[in-house]
Design a protein around this motif. Structure first.
Motif, short mmCIF file in Angstrom:
data_model
loop_
_atom_site.label_atom_id
_atom_site.label_comp_id
_atom_site.label_asym_id
_atom_site.label_seq_id
_atom_site.Cartn_x
_atom_site.Cartn_y
_atom_site.Cartn_z
N ARG A 129 45.58 116.39 79.85
CA ARG A 129 45.09 115.78 80.80
C ARG A 129 43.47 116.53 81.24
O ARG A 129 43.03 115.46 81.46
N TRP A 130 43.46 117.30 81.20
CA TRP A 130 42.10 118.29 81.36
C TRP A 130 40.87 117.33 80.78
O TRP A 130 40.00 116.77 80.81
N LYS A 131 41.97 117.32 79.06
CA LYS A 131 40.82 116.85 78.25
C LYS A 131 41.09 115.04 78.58
O LYS A 131 39.88 114.71 78.39
N ALA A 132 41.51 113.93 79.14
CA ALA A 132 41.25 112.85 79.14
C ALA A 132 40.28 113.07 80.74
O ALA A 132 39.45 111.96 80.32
N GLN A 133 40.61 114.09 81.66
CA GLN A 133 39.90 113.80 82.43
C GLN A 133 38.19 113.83 82.37
O GLN A 133 37.37 113.03 82.10
N CYS A 134 37.84 114.64 81.51
CA CYS A 134 36.47 115.09 80.70
C CYS A 134 36.07 114.02 79.95
O CYS A 134 34.69 113.76 80.31
N LEU A 135 36.73 113.45 79.15
CA LEU A 135 36.46 112.22 78.32
C LEU A 135 35.84 110.90 78.97
O LEU A 135 35.06 110.01 78.15
N SER A 136 37.06 111.13 80.40
CA SER A 136 36.40 109.71 80.70
C SER A 136 35.26 109.24 81.91
O SER A 136 34.71 107.77 82.62
N LYS A 137 34.51 111.18 82.17
CA LYS A 137 33.41 110.50 82.82
C LYS A 137 32.61 110.17 82.41
O LYS A 137 31.80 110.37 81.18
N ALA A 138 31.17 110.26 83.03
CA ALA A 138 29.70 109.05 82.67
C ALA A 138 29.67 110.56 82.37
O ALA A 138 29.77 111.99 82.45
N ASP A 139 28.78 110.37 81.04
CA ASP A 139 27.37 111.74 80.43
C ASP A 139 26.02 111.59 81.73
O ASP A 139 25.53 110.82 81.83
N LEU A 140 26.26 112.37 82.29
CA LEU A 140 25.50 112.78 83.06
C LEU A 140 24.22 113.56 82.06
O LEU A 140 23.14 114.19 83.01
N SER A 141 24.30 113.69 81.22
CA SER A 141 23.28 114.33 80.28
C SER A 141 21.67 113.65 80.30
O SER A 141 21.02 112.37 81.35
N ARG A 142 20.56 114.13 80.32
CA ARG A 142 19.59 113.44 80.58
C ARG A 142 18.99 112.19 80.09
O ARG A 142 18.39 111.74 79.99
N LYS A 143 19.65 112.42 78.52
CA LYS A 143 19.55 111.28 77.34
C LYS A 143 20.51 110.21 77.82
O LYS A 143 20.72 108.69 77.48
N GLY A 144 21.78 110.53 78.22
CA GLY A 144 22.97 109.52 78.89
C GLY A 144 23.90 109.61 77.68
O GLY A 144 24.43 108.76 78.32
N SER A 145 23.61 110.15 76.56
CA SER A 145 24.28 109.24 75.17
C SER A 145 24.18 110.99 74.66
O SER A 145 24.05 111.61 74.46
N VAL A 146 25.43 110.56 73.20
CA VAL A 146 25.87 112.16 72.62
C VAL A 146 23.94 111.16 71.19
O VAL A 146 24.46 110.46 71.17
N ASP A 147 23.63 112.51 71.09
CA ASP A 147 22.26 112.40 70.18
C ASP A 147 23.62 111.77 68.59
O ASP A 147 25.21 112.41 68.38
N GLU A 148 22.16 110.96 68.03
CA GLU A 148 22.47 110.36 66.64
C GLU A 148 23.56 111.78 65.80
O GLU A 148 24.64 111.14 64.94
N ASP A 149 23.17 112.35 65.54
CA ASP A 149 23.32 113.40 64.42
C ASP A 149 24.63 113.86 65.54
O ASP A 149 24.89 115.01 64.00
N VAL A 150 25.13 113.99 66.28
CA VAL A 150 26.06 115.05 65.98
C VAL A 150 27.39 114.07 66.82
O VAL A 150 28.72 114.48 66.89
N VAL A 151 26.76 112.74 66.70
CA VAL A 151 28.19 111.63 66.92
C VAL A 151 28.95 112.32 66.49
O VAL A 151 30.47 112.18 66.75
N GLU A 152 29.42 112.70 64.87
CA GLU A 152 30.21 112.30 64.05
C GLU A 152 31.17 113.35 64.01
O GLU A 152 32.13 113.71 64.52
N LEU A 153 30.08 114.91 64.50
CA LEU A 153 30.63 116.52 64.91
C LEU A 153 31.80 116.02 66.28
O LEU A 153 32.63 116.52 66.58
N VAL A 154 31.13 115.32 67.01
CA VAL A 154 31.97 115.32 68.37
C VAL A 154 32.81 114.30 68.76
O VAL A 154 33.98 114.46 69.07
N GLN A 155 33.18 113.53 67.38
CA GLN A 155 34.39 112.59 67.48
C GLN A 155 35.09 113.45 66.62
O GLN A 155 36.46 113.58 66.68
N LEU A 156 34.89 114.02 65.59
CA LEU A 156 35.91 114.76 64.65
C LEU A 156 36.15 115.78 65.83
O LEU A 156 37.87 116.40 65.63
N LEU A 157 36.03 116.11 66.61
CA LEU A 157 36.46 117.32 67.36
C LEU A 157 37.54 116.92 68.13
O LEU A 157 38.47 116.70 68.99
#
Length: 238
Positions: free
Chosen positions: A9-37
């Motif tokens: 439940r906690w995971k679903a809530q966290c991943l559904s939230k908007a990206d509040l980083s300065r860039k607003g998205s996951v950096d290209e070089d770690v997209v696959e790593l983030v998706q893997l996890l």
């Protein structure tokens, strides 16, 4: 609700939230790593940065080196050039610092044995002061020298991300094969035995070397009901 259900439940809530980083998205070089996890039920990422070169100007009235006292003059997740740094330095009014920061990846883990797969860190960084009270304290030649070092670290950081991804993927695949090769009763017995053994050794001491000062503060501030463990990951001598 059991801990596994609470974690999902906690995971679903966290991943559904908007990206509040300065860039607003996951950096290209770690997209696959983030998706893997995030594709594994026992993990989810809470924040990430593939690595960056930044130029910060600290407020001369600030008494401590904290992010809230800084003005961001330049930030890039790619190699940079001297001209960009020189232009940005002209805006400095306080103590400007050139920094390279390697991969930072915060991961919430379902239980201790999951966190141990990821619990590694790096000291692959750079931080050099360039101005004091707005006055440039180094030559352009030295700035160019620092940029070359920072860019080299950026390239090495990218290679480390790729190696880490491959090793992590292999470890998770091996874990999956191991889990499907034993009866559920044996797996449960093995996990309980492993946890009991580590508990006797004092788990805080056993894992302390893997948790950074920043994460210690985060763990101290977390609610005691949090169903996971937060760690920063990256191989120190990879």
């Amino acid at each position: 609700m059991d801990r596994s259900s609470e974690f999902r439940r906690w995971k679903a809530q966290c991943l559904s939230k908007a990206d509040l980083s300065r860039k607003g998205s996951v950096d290209e070089d770690v997209v696959e790593l983030v998706q893997l996890l995030n594709g594994r039920e026992q993990f989810f990422t809470t924040s990430s940065c593939a690595g960056r070169i930044i130029l910060l100007d600290r407020d001369i009235n600030g008494s401590e080196v904290q992010k809230q006292n800084y003005c961001w003059l330049l930030v890039t997740h790619k190699p940079c050039v001297k001209d960009d740094v020189i232009v940005a330095l002209k805006k400095a009014n306080g103590d400007a610092i050139l920094k390279f920061e390697p991969l930072v990846l915060h991961v919430q883990c379902r239980q201790l044995q999951d966190a141990q797969i990821l619990a590694v860190r790096s000291t692959h960084g750079l931080e050099v002061p360039l101005t004091h009270k707005g006055k440039l304290m180094v030559t352009e030649e030295y700035i160019n020298f620092l940029i070359k070092i920072a860019n080299q670290k950026m390239e090495e950081n990218k290679k480390r991300i790729e190696r880490f991804y491959n090793c992590l993927q292999h470890a998770l695949e091996k874990e999956t094969i191991s889990m499907t090769s034993y009866p559920k009763e044996k797996i449960k017995e093995k996990n309980n035995s492993s946890y009991t053994h580590k508990k006797k050794r004092n788990p805080e001491k056993a894992c302390g070397k893997y948790i950074t000062e920043e994460n210690n503060k985060e763990l101290d501030n977390d609610d005691h009901d949090d169903p996971g463990i937060s760690v920063t990951i990256f191989p120190e001598d990879y």
